[in-house]
Design an enzyme around this catalytic site. Structure first.
Site, PDB file in Angstrom:
ATOM      1  N   LYS A 188       7.633   1.071   1.022  1.00  0.00           N
ATOM      2  CA  LYS A 188       8.355   0.563  -0.171  1.00  0.00           C
ATOM      3  C   LYS A 188       9.552   1.442  -0.509  1.00  0.00           C
ATOM      4  O   LYS A 188      10.676   0.957  -0.628  1.00  0.00           O
ATOM      5  CB  LYS A 188       7.419   0.519  -1.405  1.00  0.00           C
ATOM      6  CG  LYS A 188       6.178  -0.330  -1.235  1.00  0.00           C
ATOM      7  CD  LYS A 188       5.316  -0.349  -2.494  1.00  0.00           C
ATOM      8  CE  LYS A 188       4.770   0.991  -2.955  1.00  0.00           C
ATOM      9  NZ  LYS A 188       3.800   1.622  -2.024  1.00  0.00           N
ATOM     10  N   SER A 189       9.308   2.737  -0.697  1.00  0.00           N
ATOM     11  CA  SER A 189      10.388   3.646  -1.117  1.00  0.00           C
ATOM     12  C   SER A 189      11.459   3.745  -0.043  1.00  0.00           C
ATOM     13  O   SER A 189      12.659   3.697  -0.356  1.00  0.00           O
ATOM     14  CB  SER A 189       9.855   5.054  -1.364  1.00  0.00           C
ATOM     15  OG  SER A 189       8.934   5.043  -2.389  1.00  0.00           O
ATOM     16  N   SER A 203       1.696  -1.903  -7.319  1.00  0.00           N
ATOM     17  CA  SER A 203       1.412  -3.130  -8.091  1.00  0.00           C
ATOM     18  C   SER A 203       0.339  -3.974  -7.402  1.00  0.00           C
ATOM     19  O   SER A 203       0.617  -5.055  -6.905  1.00  0.00           O
ATOM     20  CB  SER A 203       2.695  -3.945  -8.327  1.00  0.00           C
ATOM     21  OG  SER A 203       3.509  -4.066  -7.197  1.00  0.00           O
ATOM     22  N   LEU A 211       0.826  -1.209   0.000  1.00  0.00           N
ATOM     23  CA  LEU A 211       0.000   0.000   0.000  1.00  0.00           C
ATOM     24  C   LEU A 211       0.863   1.263   0.000  1.00  0.00           C
ATOM     25  O   LEU A 211       2.034   1.222   0.412  1.00  0.00           O
ATOM     26  CB  LEU A 211      -0.884   0.009   1.260  1.00  0.00           C
ATOM     27  CG  LEU A 211      -1.918  -1.105   1.370  1.00  0.00           C
ATOM     28  CD1 LEU A 211      -2.537  -1.083   2.772  1.00  0.00           C
ATOM     29  CD2 LEU A 211      -2.999  -0.967   0.298  1.00  0.00           C
ATOM     30  N   SER A 212       0.260   2.363  -0.408  1.00  0.00           N
ATOM     31  CA  SER A 212       0.923   3.657  -0.277  1.00  0.00           C
ATOM     32  C   SER A 212       1.232   3.890   1.206  1.00  0.00           C
ATOM     33  O   SER A 212       0.375   3.665   2.066  1.00  0.00           O
ATOM     34  CB  SER A 212      -0.027   4.746  -0.805  1.00  0.00           C
ATOM     35  OG  SER A 212       0.547   6.013  -0.625  1.00  0.00           O
ATOM     36  N   GLY A 213       2.457   4.279   1.501  1.00  0.00           N
ATOM     37  CA  GLY A 213       2.856   4.517   2.888  1.00  0.00           C
ATOM     38  C   GLY A 213       3.306   3.265   3.634  1.00  0.00           C
ATOM     39  O   GLY A 213       3.650   3.327   4.817  1.00  0.00           O
TER      40      GLY A 213
HETATM   41  N1  LIG Z   1      -5.369   6.742  -6.797  1.00  0.00           N
HETATM   42  C1  LIG Z   1      -4.151   6.435  -6.373  1.00  0.00           C
HETATM   43  N2  LIG Z   1      -3.900   5.203  -5.867  1.00  0.00           N
HETATM   44  C2  LIG Z   1      -2.669   4.902  -5.439  1.00  0.00           C
HETATM   45  N3  LIG Z   1      -1.613   5.744  -5.467  1.00  0.00           N
HETATM   46  C3  LIG Z   1      -1.815   6.980  -5.954  1.00  0.00           C
HETATM   47  C4  LIG Z   1      -3.078   7.376  -6.417  1.00  0.00           C
HETATM   48  N4  LIG Z   1      -2.985   8.670  -6.853  1.00  0.00           N
HETATM   49  C5  LIG Z   1      -1.720   9.065  -6.672  1.00  0.00           C
HETATM   50  N5  LIG Z   1      -0.998   8.053  -6.134  1.00  0.00           N
HETATM   51  C6  LIG Z   1       0.454   8.134  -5.895  1.00  0.00           C
HETATM   52  O1  LIG Z   1       1.052   7.294  -6.886  1.00  0.00           O
HETATM   53  C7  LIG Z   1       1.922   6.354  -6.293  1.00  0.00           C
HETATM   54  C8  LIG Z   1       1.608   4.931  -6.764  1.00  0.00           C
HETATM   55  O2  LIG Z   1       2.051   4.735  -8.075  1.00  0.00           O
HETATM   56  P1  LIG Z   1       2.365   3.268  -8.571  1.00  0.00           P
HETATM   57  O3  LIG Z   1       2.910   3.420  -9.946  1.00  0.00           O
HETATM   58  O4  LIG Z   1       3.206   2.571  -7.573  1.00  0.00           O
HETATM   59  O5  LIG Z   1       0.899   2.612  -8.598  1.00  0.00           O
HETATM   60  S1  LIG Z   1       0.422   1.263  -9.300  1.00  0.00           S
HETATM   61  O6  LIG Z   1       1.457   0.235  -9.074  1.00  0.00           O
HETATM   62  O7  LIG Z   1       0.253   1.515 -10.730  1.00  0.00           O
HETATM   63  O8  LIG Z   1      -0.862   0.913  -8.654  1.00  0.00           O
HETATM   64  C9  LIG Z   1       1.681   6.399  -4.809  1.00  0.00           C
HETATM   65  O9  LIG Z   1       2.990   6.411  -4.274  1.00  0.00           O
HETATM   66  P2  LIG Z   1       3.413   5.589  -2.974  1.00  0.00           P
HETATM   67  O10 LIG Z   1       2.772   6.345  -1.854  1.00  0.00           O
HETATM   68  O11 LIG Z   1       4.898   5.698  -2.972  1.00  0.00           O
HETATM   69  O12 LIG Z   1       2.950   4.174  -3.090  1.00  0.00           O
HETATM   70  C10 LIG Z   1       0.916   7.679  -4.548  1.00  0.00           C
HETATM   71  O13 LIG Z   1       1.776   8.673  -4.065  1.00  0.00           O
HETATM   72  N1  LIG Z   2      10.075   0.940   9.768  1.00  0.00           N
HETATM   73  C1  LIG Z   2       9.774   1.763   8.768  1.00  0.00           C
HETATM   74  N2  LIG Z   2      10.026   1.391   7.497  1.00  0.00           N
HETATM   75  C2  LIG Z   2       9.702   2.217   6.453  1.00  0.00           C
HETATM   76  N3  LIG Z   2       9.125   3.434   6.595  1.00  0.00           N
HETATM   77  C3  LIG Z   2       8.844   3.846   7.853  1.00  0.00           C
HETATM   78  C4  LIG Z   2       9.148   3.042   8.982  1.00  0.00           C
HETATM   79  N4  LIG Z   2       8.769   3.693  10.096  1.00  0.00           N
HETATM   80  C5  LIG Z   2       8.248   4.874   9.689  1.00  0.00           C
HETATM   81  N5  LIG Z   2       8.299   4.975   8.338  1.00  0.00           N
HETATM   82  C6  LIG Z   2       7.816   6.146   7.560  1.00  0.00           C
HETATM   83  O1  LIG Z   2       6.697   5.711   6.794  1.00  0.00           O
HETATM   84  C7  LIG Z   2       6.667   6.397   5.539  1.00  0.00           C
HETATM   85  C8  LIG Z   2       6.677   5.376   4.426  1.00  0.00           C
HETATM   86  O2  LIG Z   2       6.563   6.059   3.198  1.00  0.00           O
HETATM   87  P1  LIG Z   2       7.147   5.506   1.837  1.00  0.00           P
HETATM   88  O3  LIG Z   2       8.465   4.845   2.051  1.00  0.00           O
HETATM   89  O4  LIG Z   2       7.055   6.617   0.854  1.00  0.00           O
HETATM   90  O5  LIG Z   2       6.081   4.352   1.486  1.00  0.00           O
HETATM   91  P2  LIG Z   2       5.586   3.872   0.066  1.00  0.00           P
HETATM   92  O6  LIG Z   2       6.740   4.005  -0.891  1.00  0.00           O
HETATM   93  O7  LIG Z   2       5.179   2.457   0.294  1.00  0.00           O
HETATM   94  O8  LIG Z   2       4.434   4.770  -0.283  1.00  0.00           O
HETATM   95  C9  LIG Z   2       7.885   7.319   5.500  1.00  0.00           C
HETATM   96  O9  LIG Z   2       7.485   8.601   5.909  1.00  0.00           O
HETATM   97  C10 LIG Z   2       8.815   6.692   6.553  1.00  0.00           C
HETATM   98  O10 LIG Z   2       9.681   7.611   7.134  1.00  0.00           O
END
Ligand SMILES: Nc1ncnc2c1ncn2[C@@H]1O[C@H](COP(=O)(O)OS(=O)(=O)O)[C@@H](OP(=O)(O)O)[C@H]1O
Ligand SMILES: Nc1ncnc2c1ncn2[C@@H]1O[C@H](COP(=O)(O)OP(=O)(O)O)[C@@H](O)[C@H]1O
Length: 202
Positions: A38-39, A106, A33-35
């Site tokens: 992963k990054s 994904s 999931l977002s957050g």
């Molecule tokens: N509707 C919606 N759903 C999910 N995510 C959204 C959406 N709109 C914008 N974002 C931002 O785009 C990042 C996800 O892009 P991805 O290329 O990883 O998505 S996917 O694999 O095609 O589902 C995702 O980044 P991460 O937070 O790093 O996962 C979001 O910041």
């Molecule tokens: N153990 C941990 N591992 C990864 N991220 C963490 C952890 N604890 C706190 N965080 C915080 O959670 C957030 C994760 O965001 P991000 O790495 O961008 O996730 P994603 O790429 O899945 O959207 C960041 O703000 C990061 O600092």
């Protein structure tokens, strides 16, 4: 589609390119999931591998969507195409002998399987960031969950768009329980145990 196009075998094989780097090419595919982290974890692993002298490349959702996949949104069809292109690009980097780290939500199992099938056995490593939705939403690093709950952002994964959790990921990490460094260490240990990196120069 590929009529009249002949595949060219390269004179320098992917194995030869990788051997000179003390590593085997592979793809670590971060999904979640977002957050979910992963990054953050992919970046930490990238730094750790770089510091040990390995050759890596990191592909990340937000960055790829600015360039190569700038024409794609978040409909199911666009997500499928997003992952298809990223899978092919990841394969090219692996063919260059690199350890590739790809961090994308994904959400669909069939797309992840399609990417897996581009790779020889053992060289696709699915890393499932199994961080609970509640934690991801609490973190909300980009404020997107808040917007999704308010209906401002539509089709948001985990809210009004599905996420199909992997059933047999090679590695599962829950970043609500593990620190960033612990996650990176586990991944390094995995790569070492599978002889994908040959000589950890700590
Ligand atoms: N509707 C919606 N759903 C999910 N995510 C959204 C959406 N709109 C914008 N974002 C931002 O785009 C990042 C996800 O892009 P991805 O290329 O990883 O998505 S996917 O694999 O095609 O589902 C995702 O980044 P991460 O937070 O790093 O996962 C979001 O910041
Ligand atoms: N153990 C941990 N591992 C990864 N991220 C963490 C952890 N604890 C706190 N965080 C915080 O959670 C957030 C994760 O965001 P991000 O790495 O961008 O996730 P994603 O790429 O899945 O959207 C960041 O703000 C990061 O600092």
């Amino acid at each position: 589609m590929a009529n009249n196009i002949v595949w060219h075998e390269h004179k320098v094989s992917r194995a030869e390119r990788a051997a000179s780097k003390n590593q085997r090419p592979c793809l670590l595919w971060f999904t979640g999931l977002s957050g979910s982290g992963k990054s953050t974890v992919a970046n930490a692993l990238d730094v750790a591998l770089y510091q040990r002298g390995y050759h890596t490349f990191l592909l990340d959702g937000d960055n790829v969507r600015h360039g190569l996949n700038g024409d794609l949104g978040f409909s199911d069809d666009d997500r499928v195409e997003n992952i298809r292109r990223i899978g092919e690009v990841s394969k090219l980097f692996a063919d260059a002998g690199l350890i590739v780290l790809s961090a994308f939500i994904s959400p669909f199992a069939s797309d992840r399987r399609m990417v897996r099938n581009l790779f020889p056995a053992g060289e696709f490593i699915e890393v499932f960031m199994n961080t609970p939705l509640e934690t991801c939403e609490e973190r909300d690093p980009k404020g997107l969950y808040q917007k999704a709950r308010a209906g401002v952002v539509k089709d948001f994964t985990g809210i009004d768009s599905p996420y199909e959790a992997p059933m047999r990921a090679e590695i599962t990490l829950d970043t609500s329980r593990l620190s960033v460094d612990e996650c990176a260490e586990r991944l390094i240990s995995y790569l070492h145990s599978r002889k994908l990196i040959l000589d950890v120069k700590a």
